[in-house]
Scaffold this motif. Structure first.
Motif, short mmCIF file in Angstrom:
data_model
loop_
_atom_site.label_atom_id
_atom_site.label_comp_id
_atom_site.label_asym_id
_atom_site.label_seq_id
_atom_site.Cartn_x
_atom_site.Cartn_y
_atom_site.Cartn_z
N ASP A 146 -55.31 12.88 35.70
CA ASP A 146 -56.23 13.85 36.17
C ASP A 146 -57.85 13.38 35.82
O ASP A 146 -57.82 12.13 35.03
N TRP A 147 -58.69 14.03 36.08
CA TRP A 147 -60.17 13.77 35.88
C TRP A 147 -60.53 13.24 34.53
O TRP A 147 -61.37 12.71 34.22
N THR A 148 -59.80 13.99 33.61
CA THR A 148 -60.26 13.88 32.06
C THR A 148 -59.08 12.83 31.53
O THR A 148 -59.51 12.36 30.21
N GLN A 185 -67.06 15.11 33.67
CA GLN A 185 -66.20 15.38 32.67
C GLN A 185 -65.17 14.28 32.53
O GLN A 185 -64.40 14.35 31.59
N LYS A 197 -66.47 17.33 37.80
CA LYS A 197 -65.18 16.34 37.52
C LYS A 197 -65.52 15.04 37.23
O LYS A 197 -65.02 14.63 36.15
#
Length: 166
Positions: free
Chosen positions: A23-25, A146, A143
């Motif tokens: 995921d983006w993080t 982050q 996103k």
């Protein structure tokens, strides 16, 4: 899964790398794909996609994309308000518009593009340039902000750039 691609050109071959992450993080990648290919086209100003698209499409043959997957390219998806597309736009078309394509570029493209967003990360005064197809660019902007890392370039995209040059 998010798949980020970058290609670096040497004298007689291109080195394409893809880092996959959940995921983006994400701080770490889930998988890495690499491929060295013959350079099939000389650099042509304004037609960068002719050189890099075959490299990405070749490496994509090693990856089983699934519904919901997202692809990031080092460059632009859209280029201007008249519908001109960049590398990511051509990739979006080649993949039958099935997967969102996100373009994250380090250098500004001169033509105005209402779909381009400037994204400042960390304490950098120099933005990244965000474009997209298959998803609203304004949904991706937070996103990108982050993504893991304190600096202009997110951790995984910096690693991707370094690996393509190795």
């Amino acid at each position: 899964m998010i798949y980020a691609f970058d290609t670096y050109y040497y004298e007689d071959y291109a080195n394409t790398v893809c880092i996959a992450f959940e995921d983006w993080t994400s701080e770490n990648e889930s998988e890495i794909f690499t491929e060295k290919t013959e350079i099939t086209s000389d650099y042509e100003s304004g037609a960068f996609y002719k050189r890099e698209l075959p490299c990405i499409l070749s490496l994509l043959k090693k990856i089983e994309l699934k519904e919901g997957d997202v692809i990031i390219v080092d460059g632009y998806v859209t280029l201007d308000n008249d519908g001109k597309i960049g590398l990511g736009g051509y990739l979006y078309e080649d993949l039958d518009q099935k997967y969102p394509i996100i373009g994250i570029a380090k250098n500004e493209f001169a033509s105005p593009d209402s779909q381009r967003r400037n994204v400042l990360r960390g304490e950098s005064k120099t933005p990244l340039f965000l474009t997209a197809k298959g998803v609203d660019v304004d949904d991706i902007l937070p996103k990108l902000e982050q993504m893991h890392g304190l600096y202009r370039m997110p951790t995984l995209l910096k690693k991707l750039d370094q690996m393509s040059r190795a």
